[in-house]
Design an enzyme around this catalytic site. Structure first.
Site, PDB file in Angstrom:
ATOM      1  N   HIS A  63      -9.904   1.250   4.859  1.00 21.64           N
ATOM      2  CA  HIS A  63      -8.646   1.498   5.568  1.00 21.64           C
ATOM      3  C   HIS A  63      -8.909   2.528   6.676  1.00 21.64           C
ATOM      4  CE1 HIS A  63      -4.573   2.721   6.453  1.00 21.64           C
ATOM      5  NE2 HIS A  63      -4.151   1.635   5.832  1.00 21.64           N
ATOM      6  N   GLU A  76      -5.858  -4.868  10.820  1.00 22.43           N
ATOM      7  CA  GLU A  76      -4.893  -3.791  11.016  1.00 22.43           C
ATOM      8  C   GLU A  76      -5.230  -3.007  12.279  1.00 22.43           C
ATOM      9  OE1 GLU A  76      -2.790  -2.604   7.171  1.00 22.43           O
ATOM     10  OE2 GLU A  76      -4.600  -1.406   7.289  1.00 22.43           O
ATOM     11  N   ASN A  97       0.846  -1.191   0.000  1.00 22.33           N
ATOM     12  CA  ASN A  97       0.000   0.000   0.000  1.00 22.33           C
ATOM     13  C   ASN A  97       0.890   1.252   0.000  1.00 22.33           C
ATOM     14  OD1 ASN A  97      -1.883   1.993   0.404  1.00 22.33           O
ATOM     15  ND2 ASN A  97      -2.401   1.397   2.506  1.00 22.33           N
TER      16      ASN A  97
HETATM   17  P1  PGA Z   1       2.352   0.633   7.862  1.00 26.24           P
HETATM   18  O1  PGA Z   1       0.924   0.817   7.194  1.00 26.24           O
HETATM   19  O2  PGA Z   1       2.938  -0.644   7.319  1.00 26.24           O
HETATM   20  O3  PGA Z   1       3.121   1.850   7.456  1.00 26.24           O
HETATM   21  O4  PGA Z   1       2.138   0.535   9.338  1.00 26.24           O
HETATM   22  C1  PGA Z   1       0.061  -0.270   7.040  1.00 26.24           C
HETATM   23  C2  PGA Z   1      -1.226   0.201   6.445  1.00 26.24           C
HETATM   24  O5  PGA Z   1      -1.622   1.346   6.684  1.00 26.24           O
HETATM   25  O6  PGA Z   1      -1.890  -0.526   5.721  1.00 26.24           O
END
Ligand code: PGA
Length: 235
Positions: A88, A157, A8
């Protein structure tokens, strides 16, 4: 099963950085299951030049019409996009996306044959109050209500882990993934995978991929750093 790596990019990379990124990742060829989610403006370039599946970071749930500035899942599908990150936490928080909006986006993805990557997860406060299961169950129920996805990817997440360098303990990830499994099992004929996302990097990737029932990872920050990414993809 081969682990899945969803990259992402969020709102990063400039136009003159794209070709180099694509060329470096293409070296991994079909040996790796990689899905790349670049900014919308680069989607066409990625579709044409990358050998991996390309994912949109967002889309609008109406197919067409007077919605200035929006891009529909129908348009994205016509470009060759097969995946969409939906729900998200950055969109839920910064752009006030409610579960009702997310539900409509998932419906639109399904009707346009785009596989949703639905993000769910609790805040730090919710975990401290032991409300994380309630929160995730509520998100899954509301976001999937009335939907009959044949294929979906869920990314667990925890919001407190995104971009912070802090990750849950392996047993905490397993417990949540088992819980999500229980909820999804009750949906007939659904084919799903569950990813972990939040501060995945070159140091913790092998530990995370070894956690029971983790089918892969959703990577934000570290997906932009080619050196870190190479180490990550060698797992
Ligand atoms: P990060 O982000 O790996 O920078 O913690 C993950 C995400 O937002 O999907």
């Amino acid at each position: 099963m081969n682990k899945l790596f969803v990259l992402n990019h969020k709102m990063n990379l400039l136009s003159d950085e794209i070709d180099n990124y694509i060329n470096i990742l293409n070296i991994y060829g079909k040996n790796k299951k990689i899905i790349i989610a670049p900014s919308n403006i680069y989607l066409k370039t990625f579709v044409e030049k990358s050998c991996f599946d390309i994912c949109t970071q967002n889309g609008y749930y109406k197919d067409s019409g007077a919605y200035t500035g929006e891009v529909s899942f129908k348009q994205l599908k016509s470009l060759g996009i097969n995946y969409a990150i939906i729900g998200h936490s950055e969109r839920r928080k910064n752009f006030k996306e409610t579960d009702e909006i997310i539900n409509m986006k998932i419906k639109s993805c399904i009707s346009n044959r785009i596989i949703p990557i639905l993000c769910v997860g609790e805040t730090y406060e919710e975990r401290n109050n032991r409300e994380m299961y309630l929160k995730v169950a509520e998100q899954l129920t509301k976001d999937l209500e009335g939907n009959s996805p044949q294929k979906i990817i869920i990314a667990y997440e925890p919001i407190w882990s995104i971009g912070t360098g802090i990750t849950p303990k392996p047993e905490e990830i397993t417990a949540m993934i088992n819980y999500i499994n229980e909820i999804l099992k009750s949906i007939p004929q659904i084919d799903y995978n569950i990813l972990y996302g939040g501060s995945v990097d070159d140091n913790n990737i092998s530990d995370i991929l070894n956690i029971d029932h983790v089918d892969g990872v959703l990577i934000g920050g570290a997906s932009l750093n080619i050196d870190k990414l190479k180490i990550i993809l060698n797992n």
